[in-house]
Enzyme design. Sequence first.
Site, short mmCIF file in Angstrom:
data_model
loop_
_atom_site.label_atom_id
_atom_site.label_comp_id
_atom_site.label_asym_id
_atom_site.label_seq_id
_atom_site.Cartn_x
_atom_site.Cartn_y
_atom_site.Cartn_z
N ARG A 1 1.04 -1.14 0.04
CA ARG A 1 -0.04 -0.24 0.02
C ARG A 1 0.88 1.15 0.02
O ARG A 1 1.64 1.38 0.82
CB ARG A 1 -0.87 0.03 1.12
CG ARG A 1 -1.74 1.05 1.41
CD ARG A 1 -2.46 1.05 2.91
NE ARG A 1 -3.63 1.99 2.90
CZ ARG A 1 -3.60 3.29 3.41
NH1 ARG A 1 -2.48 3.48 4.29
NH2 ARG A 1 -4.59 4.10 3.71
N SER B 1 -13.02 -2.64 0.08
CA SER B 1 -13.10 -1.73 1.15
C SER B 1 -14.16 -1.35 1.59
O SER B 1 -14.93 -0.51 1.00
CB SER B 1 -11.90 -0.84 1.31
OG SER B 1 -10.57 -1.11 1.21
N LYS C 1 -5.16 5.72 8.86
CA LYS C 1 -5.77 6.28 7.74
C LYS C 1 -6.83 7.43 8.10
O LYS C 1 -7.79 7.25 8.78
CB LYS C 1 -6.71 5.18 7.07
CG LYS C 1 -7.43 5.71 5.71
CD LYS C 1 -8.05 4.31 5.19
CE LYS C 1 -9.29 4.51 4.20
NZ LYS C 1 -8.76 5.25 3.08
N1 TZP Z 1 -8.61 1.09 6.05
C1 TZP Z 1 -9.20 1.23 7.20
S1 TZP Z 1 -8.41 1.53 8.62
C2 TZP Z 1 -6.87 1.48 7.83
C3 TZP Z 1 -6.99 1.22 6.32
C4 TZP Z 1 -6.14 1.16 5.37
C5 TZP Z 1 -5.59 1.74 8.37
C6 TZP Z 1 -5.01 0.35 9.17
O1 TZP Z 1 -3.90 0.65 9.87
P1 TZP Z 1 -3.62 0.19 11.37
O2 TZP Z 1 -2.09 1.01 11.33
O3 TZP Z 1 -3.42 -1.12 11.32
O4 TZP Z 1 -4.47 0.72 12.24
#
Ligand code: TZP
Length: 207
Positions: free
Chosen positions: A37, A106, A135
């Site tokens: 990503r 998603s 995010k």
């Molecule tokens: N989509 C929803 S939450 C997220 C994504 C890409 C981030 C997840 O990252 P982390 O650090 O595991 O909380």
Amino acid sequence: MLNGLYVITDEELSPGRTHVEIARAAIAGGARLIQIRDKNASDRAFYEAALAIRKLTADAGALFFVNDRVDIAAAVGADGVNVGQTDLPISAARAVLGPKMMVGLSCDCIEQAIEAAKLGADYVGFGPVFPTATKLDAGPVSGLETLRQVCSRVSLPVVAIGGICASNIAEVASAGAACAAVISAIVCAPDMAAATTDLIRRYGHGR
Ligand code: TZP
Ligand code: MG
């Protein structure tokens, strides 16, 4: 197949680690699902990192997913792509990738997850389940109860994401998620391979 810990490489969030270093450590720690990503890399840099991880994952018998970029998933022969609600629609991703490659969508609410099944997604990415700083434009925090409902109402495998860490990953497994996807819990860990092994073990305890 889609089962267990799903490690997402995000080098920007990490303390100076590259996508390839993250993937290599996660594989060494036992991960068999890896996603690259990157929201800011040039096409060339993204492609080269994806190609290198394709080789690492193939050698390890691990599945490899590309986030957002259907073109790069096709170019490197990934096992799947993960698209968001505003990325290419599933039908268009399939037109590019053919019937064999997995397409995950998603979703941040039950309605989107139900729709994902109707649209022919192979899996639902669902979250954020817990608060996360990774995010910033993620939807509302769903919590475990909503995750449980999504897992029981949608027949597709659910890849839970958002704020998953050592202290809550067993509950994610207990809620019925096929996979627990993590970014910061791995890419920011002092020892990424050890953190991977620990999360896999804890996930197993929730089963
Ligand atoms: N989509 C929803 S939450 C997220 C994504 C890409 C981030 C997840 O990252 P982390 O650090 O595991 O909380
Ligand atoms: Mg996306």
